[in-house]
Design a protein around this motif. Structure first.
Motif, PDB file in Angstrom:
ATOM      1  N   GLY A  12       9.128  27.662 -93.290  1.00 37.06           N
ATOM      2  CA  GLY A  12       9.913  27.024 -94.348  1.00 37.06           C
ATOM      3  C   GLY A  12       9.088  26.958 -95.613  1.00 37.06           C
ATOM      4  N   ARG A  13       9.377  25.941 -96.439  1.00 41.16           N
ATOM      5  CA  ARG A  13       8.691  25.827 -97.724  1.00 41.16           C
ATOM      6  C   ARG A  13       7.177  25.661 -97.533  1.00 41.16           C
ATOM      7  NH1 ARG A  13      10.797  24.144-102.930  1.00 41.16           N
ATOM      8  NH2 ARG A  13      12.866  24.338-102.043  1.00 41.16           N
ATOM      9  N   MET A  14       6.771  24.746 -96.650  1.00 37.92           N
ATOM     10  CA  MET A  14       5.336  24.480 -96.459  1.00 37.92           C
ATOM     11  C   MET A  14       4.649  25.627 -95.711  1.00 37.92           C
ATOM     12  SD  MET A  14       4.846  21.595 -97.949  1.00 37.92           S
ATOM     13  CE  MET A  14       5.996  22.263 -99.116  1.00 37.92           C
ATOM     14  N   SER A  34      10.301  31.338 -86.541  1.00 43.63           N
ATOM     15  CA  SER A  34      11.322  30.548 -87.235  1.00 43.63           C
ATOM     16  C   SER A  34      12.581  30.626 -86.388  1.00 43.63           C
ATOM     17  CB  SER A  34      11.551  31.078 -88.650  1.00 43.63           C
ATOM     18  OG  SER A  34      11.735  30.006 -89.549  1.00 43.63           O
ATOM     19  N   GLN A  35      13.680  30.084 -86.864  1.00 49.98           N
ATOM     20  CA  GLN A  35      14.849  30.101 -85.983  1.00 49.98           C
ATOM     21  C   GLN A  35      16.115  30.666 -86.610  1.00 49.98           C
ATOM     22  OE1 GLN A  35      15.750  26.109 -84.759  1.00 49.98           O
ATOM     23  NE2 GLN A  35      16.162  25.424 -86.844  1.00 49.98           N
ATOM     24  N   SER A  36      16.209  30.659 -87.938  1.00 46.66           N
ATOM     25  CA  SER A  36      17.487  31.074 -88.533  1.00 46.66           C
ATOM     26  C   SER A  36      17.609  32.595 -88.562  1.00 46.66           C
ATOM     27  CB  SER A  36      17.612  30.522 -89.952  1.00 46.66           C
ATOM     28  OG  SER A  36      16.573  31.039 -90.740  1.00 46.66           O
ATOM     29  N   LYS A  39      15.937  34.677 -91.269  1.00 44.34           N
ATOM     30  CA  LYS A  39      14.479  34.879 -91.300  1.00 44.34           C
ATOM     31  C   LYS A  39      13.985  35.730 -90.131  1.00 44.34           C
ATOM     32  CE  LYS A  39      13.630  30.550 -93.751  1.00 44.34           C
ATOM     33  NZ  LYS A  39      13.105  29.181 -93.680  1.00 44.34           N
ATOM     34  N   SER A  79       9.092  19.905 -88.222  1.00 48.42           N
ATOM     35  CA  SER A  79       9.844  18.654 -88.410  1.00 48.42           C
ATOM     36  C   SER A  79       8.868  17.486 -88.506  1.00 48.42           C
ATOM     37  CB  SER A  79      10.866  18.456 -87.289  1.00 48.42           C
ATOM     38  OG  SER A  79      10.219  18.512 -86.054  1.00 48.42           O
ATOM     39  N   SER A  80       9.392  16.275 -88.608  1.00 46.86           N
ATOM     40  CA  SER A  80       8.572  15.138 -89.036  1.00 46.86           C
ATOM     41  C   SER A  80       8.142  14.186 -87.931  1.00 46.86           C
ATOM     42  CB  SER A  80       9.355  14.320 -90.075  1.00 46.86           C
ATOM     43  OG  SER A  80       9.612  15.112 -91.198  1.00 46.86           O
ATOM     44  N   LEU A 102       2.045  19.320 -90.106  1.00 45.55           N
ATOM     45  CA  LEU A 102       2.326  18.421 -91.227  1.00 45.55           C
ATOM     46  C   LEU A 102       3.254  17.292 -90.815  1.00 45.55           C
ATOM     47  CD1 LEU A 102       2.980  20.857 -94.238  1.00 45.55           C
ATOM     48  CD2 LEU A 102       0.926  19.504 -93.761  1.00 45.55           C
ATOM     49  N   GLU A 104       4.853  14.131 -90.221  1.00 50.72           N
ATOM     50  CA  GLU A 104       4.330  12.874 -90.754  1.00 50.72           C
ATOM     51  C   GLU A 104       3.909  11.906 -89.657  1.00 50.72           C
ATOM     52  OE1 GLU A 104       6.870  14.553 -91.951  1.00 50.72           O
ATOM     53  OE2 GLU A 104       6.767  14.591 -94.135  1.00 50.72           O
ATOM     54  N   GLN A 136      -0.499  15.462 -96.904  1.00 50.11           N
ATOM     55  CA  GLN A 136      -0.840  14.620 -98.055  1.00 50.11           C
ATOM     56  C   GLN A 136      -1.507  13.316 -97.623  1.00 50.11           C
ATOM     57  OE1 GLN A 136      -0.881  15.690-100.946  1.00 50.11           O
ATOM     58  NE2 GLN A 136      -0.850  13.981-102.363  1.00 50.11           N
ATOM     59  N   GLN A 137      -1.148  12.836 -96.456  1.00 52.61           N
ATOM     60  CA  GLN A 137      -1.717  11.585 -95.941  1.00 52.61           C
ATOM     61  C   GLN A 137      -3.234  11.655 -95.826  1.00 52.61           C
ATOM     62  OE1 GLN A 137       0.738  13.322 -94.801  1.00 52.61           O
ATOM     63  NE2 GLN A 137       2.295  12.113 -93.799  1.00 52.61           N
ATOM     64  N   GLY A 170      11.476  21.640 -98.234  1.00 46.88           N
ATOM     65  CA  GLY A 170      12.654  22.334 -97.724  1.00 46.88           C
ATOM     66  C   GLY A 170      13.742  21.382 -97.242  1.00 46.88           C
ATOM     67  N   GLU A 172      14.556  20.368 -94.344  1.00 47.39           N
ATOM     68  CA  GLU A 172      14.150  19.399 -93.327  1.00 47.39           C
ATOM     69  C   GLU A 172      13.801  18.053 -93.986  1.00 47.39           C
ATOM     70  OE1 GLU A 172      14.291  20.242 -90.113  1.00 47.39           O
ATOM     71  OE2 GLU A 172      13.581  18.278 -89.456  1.00 47.39           O
TER      72      GLU A 172
HETATM   73  N1  LIG Z   1       2.544  15.475 -94.110  1.00 46.22           N
HETATM   74  C1  LIG Z   1       2.929  15.881 -95.293  1.00 46.22           C
HETATM   75  O1  LIG Z   1       2.267  15.641 -96.285  1.00 46.22           O
HETATM   76  C2  LIG Z   1       4.174  16.705 -95.436  1.00 46.22           C
HETATM   77  C3  LIG Z   1       4.512  17.244 -96.671  1.00 46.22           C
HETATM   78  C4  LIG Z   1       5.619  18.093 -96.737  1.00 46.22           C
HETATM   79  C5  LIG Z   1       6.393  18.328 -95.622  1.00 46.22           C
HETATM   80  N2  LIG Z   1       6.065  17.729 -94.446  1.00 46.22           N
HETATM   81  C6  LIG Z   1       6.865  17.957 -93.237  1.00 46.22           C
HETATM   82  O2  LIG Z   1       6.718  19.285 -92.826  1.00 46.22           O
HETATM   83  C7  LIG Z   1       7.958  19.752 -92.278  1.00 46.22           C
HETATM   84  C8  LIG Z   1       8.316  21.069 -92.948  1.00 46.22           C
HETATM   85  O3  LIG Z   1       8.571  20.853 -94.316  1.00 46.22           O
HETATM   86  P1  LIG Z   1       9.195  22.018 -95.204  1.00 46.22           P
HETATM   87  O4  LIG Z   1       9.303  21.521 -96.589  1.00 46.22           O
HETATM   88  O5  LIG Z   1       8.459  23.279 -94.956  1.00 46.22           O
HETATM   89  O6  LIG Z   1      10.646  22.094 -94.530  1.00 46.22           O
HETATM   90  P2  LIG Z   1      11.599  23.361 -94.372  1.00 46.22           P
HETATM   91  O7  LIG Z   1      11.469  24.257 -95.559  1.00 46.22           O
HETATM   92  O8  LIG Z   1      12.939  22.826 -94.034  1.00 46.22           O
HETATM   93  O9  LIG Z   1      10.968  24.147 -93.130  1.00 46.22           O
HETATM   94  C9  LIG Z   1      11.129  23.806 -91.803  1.00 46.22           C
HETATM   95  C10 LIG Z   1      10.979  25.078 -91.011  1.00 46.22           C
HETATM   96  O10 LIG Z   1      10.943  24.783 -89.631  1.00 46.22           O
HETATM   97  C11 LIG Z   1      11.695  25.783 -88.965  1.00 46.22           C
HETATM   98  N3  LIG Z   1      12.191  25.244 -87.700  1.00 46.22           N
HETATM   99  C12 LIG Z   1      12.960  24.166 -87.503  1.00 46.22           C
HETATM  100  N4  LIG Z   1      13.172  23.985 -86.188  1.00 46.22           N
HETATM  101  C13 LIG Z   1      12.518  24.982 -85.557  1.00 46.22           C
HETATM  102  C14 LIG Z   1      12.369  25.363 -84.198  1.00 46.22           C
HETATM  103  N5  LIG Z   1      12.920  24.653 -83.224  1.00 46.22           N
HETATM  104  N6  LIG Z   1      11.630  26.452 -83.914  1.00 46.22           N
HETATM  105  C15 LIG Z   1      11.064  27.167 -84.884  1.00 46.22           C
HETATM  106  N7  LIG Z   1      11.172  26.865 -86.192  1.00 46.22           N
HETATM  107  C16 LIG Z   1      11.896  25.793 -86.519  1.00 46.22           C
HETATM  108  C17 LIG Z   1      12.824  26.121 -89.910  1.00 46.22           C
HETATM  109  O11 LIG Z   1      13.282  27.413 -89.581  1.00 46.22           O
HETATM  110  P3  LIG Z   1      14.562  28.118 -90.245  1.00 46.22           P
HETATM  111  O12 LIG Z   1      14.421  28.004 -91.719  1.00 46.22           O
HETATM  112  O13 LIG Z   1      14.438  29.494 -89.742  1.00 46.22           O
HETATM  113  O14 LIG Z   1      15.736  27.352 -89.724  1.00 46.22           O
HETATM  114  C18 LIG Z   1      12.106  26.078 -91.243  1.00 46.22           C
HETATM  115  O15 LIG Z   1      11.535  27.319 -91.524  1.00 46.22           O
HETATM  116  C19 LIG Z   1       8.981  18.642 -92.520  1.00 46.22           C
HETATM  117  O16 LIG Z   1       9.185  17.915 -91.338  1.00 46.22           O
HETATM  118  C20 LIG Z   1       8.327  17.771 -93.553  1.00 46.22           C
HETATM  119  O17 LIG Z   1       8.725  16.419 -93.486  1.00 46.22           O
HETATM  120  C21 LIG Z   1       4.971  16.926 -94.339  1.00 46.22           C
END
Ligand SMILES: NC(=O)c1ccc[n+]([C@@H]2O[C@H](COP(=O)([O-])OP(=O)(O)OC[C@H]3O[C@@H](n4cnc5c(N)ncnc54)[C@H](OP(=O)(O)O)[C@@H]3O)[C@@H](O)[C@H]2O)c1
Length: 343
Positions: A12-14, A34-36, A39, A79-80, A102, A104, A136-137, A170, A172
């Motif tokens: 995804g985005r990260m 990934s799953q969609s 992609k 996911s989070s 990542l 949280e 970020q934490q 993203g 999520e």
């Molecule tokens: N700790 C921190 O500082 C911090 C900062 C930013 C984000 N995060 C967390 O990091 C996570 C990702 O953030 P993001 O912005 O990258 O979100 P995102 O763009 O929505 O990316 C999530 C990715 O996970 C993939 N995915 C979901 N379920 C899956 C599964 N069962 N098997 C394989 N792949 C799967 C999705 O695949 P598809 O697109 O193919 O469906 C998507 O590529 C979020 O939970 C967010 O809260 C944490």
């Protein structure tokens, strides 16, 4: 120096930003998950928007990728919350693959999901791998504050204020932040009583645990953030009318038996024009202290923190090792593999 072999688990985005950072730091990316259907089957370079081919195809079957490729580490950006992350972290450990995520809650899940964390810890120890949460934490919400606290003579309270833009992440994240809810839907979400831990709670748990202080009370207050005029969320490609939810603010408080009170106010919302990220912490006591980051790019520092942590994870003992047990995060001037200890 050996090359680190990594899998991007969640493109995804990260995951996409982190892919570029790893490649530029000499990490060999051997697989991607990934799953969609948009992609899966495409080159990782295309999906991550790198502008070049990586010759790594994004796959759907995580079991197959991990068992066949046997990478050193997976970066898991899916996911989070631990309830959702458990299967992914379990899968990595089970296949003898170290993982950094990542998610949280995974940053410090010992108190909010003790059973799942203990199970992952046991499996990781059995398989000889390390599981860690960063993001970020790691530096901005915990280690910076913790280091400053080390210069206090007496602490009465610690108060953090943080803001980040949902549109830097993203779908999520936008889903977690309830973007697009009506106020009624948001109130329903709050009153359901099955809400996972707030991101602030896990951060404060880590911060307080580092002091040895004993927790006497944990409080949370959450308020919705609403659009004052119509706002556009680029992540969701959604116009949000005035009055509807663009995210929320959590105010988490941990009180301690010994007295110091820790409060963390965190807003994740879709930004209006001109809004900027915030990271400000006040440490009240003797002396008065504060940490303020006037320039902040949370989206990037989330990913740089995770990627720069990779050598620490590979050097750590097996188990679920939270960052409070890892060395201070360092700038990585050289390929990440050069920081990995032999053996
Ligand atoms: N700790 C921190 O500082 C911090 C900062 C930013 C984000 N995060 C967390 O990091 C996570 C990702 O953030 P993001 O912005 O990258 O979100 P995102 O763009 O929505 O990316 C999530 C990715 O996970 C993939 N995915 C979901 N379920 C899956 C599964 N069962 N098997 C394989 N792949 C799967 C999705 O695949 P598809 O697109 O193919 O469906 C998507 O590529 C979020 O939970 C967010 O809260 C944490």
């Amino acid at each position: 120096m050996r090359k680190i072999r990594a899998v991007v688990y969640g493109v995804g985005r990260m995951g996409s930003i982190s892919t570029r950072l790893m490649l530029e730091h000499g990490v060999e990316i051997v697989g991607a998950i990934s799953q969609s259907p948009q992609k899966v089957g495409r080159d990782l370079g295309d999906v991550a928007g790198l502008g070049f081919q990586t010759n790594v195809t994004v796959e759907r079957d995580a079991e197959a990728v991990l068992s066949q490729l046997r990478p050193d580490i997976a970066i898991v950006t899916v996911s989070s919350y631990l309830a959702d992350m458990y299967e992914h972290l379990h899968r990595c450990a089970d296949h003898g693959v170290n993982a950094i995520t990542l998610a949280e809650e995974a940053f410090y899940p010992w108190r909010t999901s003790p059973r799942m964390t203990a199970a992952l810890d046991a499996l990781a120890k059995e398989r000889g791998v390390t599981l860690t949460g960063s993001g970020q934490q790691d530096v901005y919400w915990m280690n910076l504050v913790s280091l400053m606290m080390g210069t206090s003579h007496r602490i009465d309270s610690v108060v953090g204020r943080v803001s980040w833009n949902v549109d830097d992440y993203g779908p999520e994240v936008a889903k977690d932040q309830r973007v697009g809810d009506t106020l009624e839907q948001f109130e329903g979400f709050l009153s359901r009583g099955d809400r996972p831990p707030t991101f602030g709670r896990n951060t404060l748990d880590a911060l307080v645990a580092g002091t040895g202080l004993r927790v006497s009370a944990i409080e949370n207050h959450t308020r919705p953030e609403t659009a004052t005029t119509e706002l556009y969320s680029s992540t969701l490609d959604l116009r949000i009318p005035a009055g509807e939810v663009i995210g929320f603010t959590d105010i988490d408080t941990i009180r301690t038996v010994e007295g110091p009170v820790f409060t963390f106010e965190m807003t994740g919302s879709v930004y209006a024009e001109g809004q900027r990220d915030v990271n400000e912490w006040d440490i009240h006591g003797e002396p008065e202290l504060s940490v303020v980051n006037p320039v902040l790019n949370t989206q990037m520092t989330t990913c740089t923190s995770m990627v720069n942590r990779i050598p620490d994870v590979l050097n750590a003992p097996p188990g679920y090792v939270t960052v409070d047990r890892l060395p201070q995060l360092k700038y990585r001037a050289f390929p990440l593999g050069s920081y990995v200890e032999a053996g």
